[in-house]
Design a protein around this motif. Structure first.
Motif, PDB file in Angstrom:
ATOM      1  N   PRO A  76     -11.267  -6.777   0.081  1.00 25.01           N
ATOM      2  CA  PRO A  76     -11.502  -5.355  -0.148  1.00 25.01           C
ATOM      3  C   PRO A  76     -10.821  -4.896  -1.433  1.00 25.01           C
ATOM      4  CG  PRO A  76      -9.862  -5.659   1.577  1.00 25.01           C
ATOM      5  CD  PRO A  76     -10.367  -7.024   1.227  1.00 25.01           C
ATOM      6  N   LEU A  77     -11.495  -4.032  -2.169  1.00 22.31           N
ATOM      7  CA  LEU A  77     -10.971  -3.528  -3.432  1.00 22.31           C
ATOM      8  C   LEU A  77     -10.767  -2.016  -3.360  1.00 22.31           C
ATOM      9  CD1 LEU A  77     -13.106  -5.353  -6.175  1.00 22.31           C
ATOM     10  CD2 LEU A  77     -10.868  -6.019  -5.260  1.00 22.31           C
ATOM     11  N   TYR A  78      -9.761  -1.559  -4.112  1.00 24.13           N
ATOM     12  CA  TYR A  78      -9.564  -0.121  -4.313  1.00 24.13           C
ATOM     13  C   TYR A  78     -10.484   0.308  -5.457  1.00 24.13           C
ATOM     14  CZ  TYR A  78      -7.453   4.306  -5.579  1.00 24.13           C
ATOM     15  OH  TYR A  78      -7.259   5.633  -5.859  1.00 24.13           O
ATOM     16  N   THR A 124     -10.046   3.484   0.071  1.00 24.03           N
ATOM     17  CA  THR A 124      -9.581   4.859   0.093  1.00 24.03           C
ATOM     18  C   THR A 124      -9.919   5.539   1.417  1.00 24.03           C
ATOM     19  OG1 THR A 124      -9.889   5.023  -2.295  1.00 24.03           O
ATOM     20  CG2 THR A 124      -9.663   7.080  -1.081  1.00 24.03           C
ATOM     21  N   GLY A 125      -8.889   6.107   2.024  1.00 22.11           N
ATOM     22  CA  GLY A 125      -9.077   6.835   3.277  1.00 22.11           C
ATOM     23  C   GLY A 125      -9.189   5.958   4.504  1.00 22.11           C
ATOM     24  N   ALA A 135      -1.723   7.923   7.696  1.00 22.28           N
ATOM     25  CA  ALA A 135      -1.706   6.465   7.682  1.00 22.28           C
ATOM     26  C   ALA A 135      -2.929   5.852   7.019  1.00 22.28           C
ATOM     27  CB  ALA A 135      -1.537   5.886   9.086  1.00 22.28           C
ATOM     28  N   THR A 136      -3.675   6.636   6.238  1.00 24.81           N
ATOM     29  CA  THR A 136      -4.784   6.055   5.495  1.00 24.81           C
ATOM     30  C   THR A 136      -4.337   5.737   4.067  1.00 24.81           C
ATOM     31  OG1 THR A 136      -5.657   8.202   4.762  1.00 24.81           O
ATOM     32  CG2 THR A 136      -6.449   7.330   6.867  1.00 24.81           C
ATOM     33  N   LEU A 189       0.838  -1.195   0.000  1.00 23.65           N
ATOM     34  CA  LEU A 189       0.000   0.000   0.000  1.00 23.65           C
ATOM     35  C   LEU A 189       0.869   1.240   0.000  1.00 23.65           C
ATOM     36  CD1 LEU A 189      -2.363  -1.115   2.915  1.00 23.65           C
ATOM     37  CD2 LEU A 189      -2.813  -1.386   0.465  1.00 23.65           C
ATOM     38  N   LEU A 190       0.313   2.322  -0.522  1.00 18.71           N
ATOM     39  CA  LEU A 190       0.865   3.655  -0.329  1.00 18.71           C
ATOM     40  C   LEU A 190      -0.057   4.383   0.636  1.00 18.71           C
ATOM     41  CD1 LEU A 190       1.929   4.961  -3.860  1.00 18.71           C
ATOM     42  CD2 LEU A 190       3.422   4.485  -1.938  1.00 18.71           C
TER      43      LEU A 190
END
Length: 367
Positions: free
Chosen positions: A231-233, A238-239, A87-88, A81-82
């Motif tokens: 879970p998908l982006y 996001t967030g 940290a979200t 992850l980025l």
């Protein structure tokens, strides 16, 4: 845009626009196709933006900004992850060591932004970053018979065994890279990476040669991954703080610093994030899936305890299903989903809904 639109059209694809890309939404009878993938194998086109990172300092450079340890050996990959300063999650990605370069596969809408940001942060390091999205096509082969399917058409190599490992071989006389996935659909899975000029031949071979493998689109993919608790982006990610999603396969707490690591580590050390990811099972048929254009409130005994992020028809479950983030201490077997059409009763289910031929590495784990 898909690099093989003509082939998708030949198979009856109905397209959807995602940013500047057109992808098949379905090929007709998506419920039937979803069942076919669960019982055997299917083929889809995955949309990735691709960054190629080269130079002697490439591993250290990327390792400093992502949440997982970058692989050092050719043929290995990681999911990472980025994060932002809070940290979200900004985006997710796969990073593969391919000899003299790193290949980073990330959502296509983020690739230009991330490439520019990384270039700005190169100072004295020996690192070069190039966008290569238009150079590659990526096809997914998913289902309990995925290994047999790949073995029936792959030459010069055998299918890789370890998750996120890859081999090089040939399909229809074209050089390809075959990646064993992290089973995001809850089934055995492979991604076939080829150059765009080889894409038509490779896709046609994947569909028609060896074991039969019908094409499927994003509607089926979203349903398969939801059943698998993946879970998908961007919808589910996001967030969010990664610990909330139970994304343990994306984090390596032993590696060097990355943005937001201290906050994520504090959440981990407390042993209890603020929320957790659960499933909701609703009554109804495939036409009764609630529309989630925005997050929908989840209530228990009249009190809002969280929100649903996306929904789909769970063919393997036989009911409409949804993913929801609820308070970590929420202990209820039933809840109410507040939709635009009124309230819907739902059963609360620990994820994943199903485990097929393999368990999704992204299915939440809370320890």
């Amino acid at each position: 845009m898909t690099v093989v639109r003509d082939i998708h059209e030949d198979y009856g694809a109905v397209f959807e626009e995602r940013g500047e890309r057109a992808l098949p939404r379905h090929f007709g009878r998506p419920v039937r196709t979803q069942r076919a993938v669960r019982n055997a194998v299917g083929v889809t086109e995955h949309a990735y933006g691709v960054l190629v990172v080269t130079g002697d300092d490439r591993r250290e450079f990327v390792d400093n900004v992502v949440t997982n340890a970058v692989p050092e050996s050719d043929g290995e990959g990681v999911y990472a992850l980025l994060l932002d300063a809070g940290a979200t999650i900004r985006t997710d990605m796969y990073v593969y060591e391919a000899g003299d370069r790193l290949l980073c596969f990330l959502p296509p809408e983020r690739v230009t932004e991330i490439a520019a940001e990384w270039r700005e942060n190169v100072f004295i390091e020996d690192v070069e970053i190039a966008e290569a999205t238009d150079d590659f096509a990526v096809f997914g082969v998913h289902g309990p018979e995925a290994t047999e399917k790949v073995a029936s058409i792959l030459h010069q190599s055998g299918a890789p065994d370890a998750p996120l490992s890859f081999v090089r071989g040939e399909i229809y006389d074209h050089g390809v890279t075959v990646i064993r996935t992290d089973s995001t659909a809850g089934e055995e899975g492979y991604e076939i990476v080829c150059t765009t000029d080889a894409a038509s031949d490779v896709l046609e071979t994947l569909i028609t040669r060896g074991l039969n493998a019908p094409p499927f689109g994003t509607r089926v993919w979203e349903a398969l991954t939801l059943e698998a608790g993946t879970p998908l982006y961007p919808d589910d990610m996001t967030g969010r703080v990664p610990n909330v999603l139970g994304l343990r396969n994306a984090l390596d707490f032993e590696k060097g610093c990355y943005v937001g690591q201290e906050i994520v580590s504090k959440v981990e050390n407390r042993g209890q994030p603020s929320q957790r990811l659960v499933g909701l099972r609703l009554d109804g048929d495939a036409d009764a899936v609630p529309a989630i254009d925005d997050f929908l409130d989840v209530r228990v005994d009249g009190r809002t305890v969280g929100e649903a992020t996306r929904a789909a028809w769970g063919g393997a479950v036989g009911a409409p299903i949804a993913l929801a983030l609820v308070g970590y201490d929420t202990d209820a077997e039933a809840a109410t989903l507040v939709t635009g059409d009124g309230e819907r009763d739902a059963g609360v289910v620990d994820l994943p809904f199903i485990v097929g031929s393999d368990r999704s590495e992204r299915a939440p784990r809370y320890e």
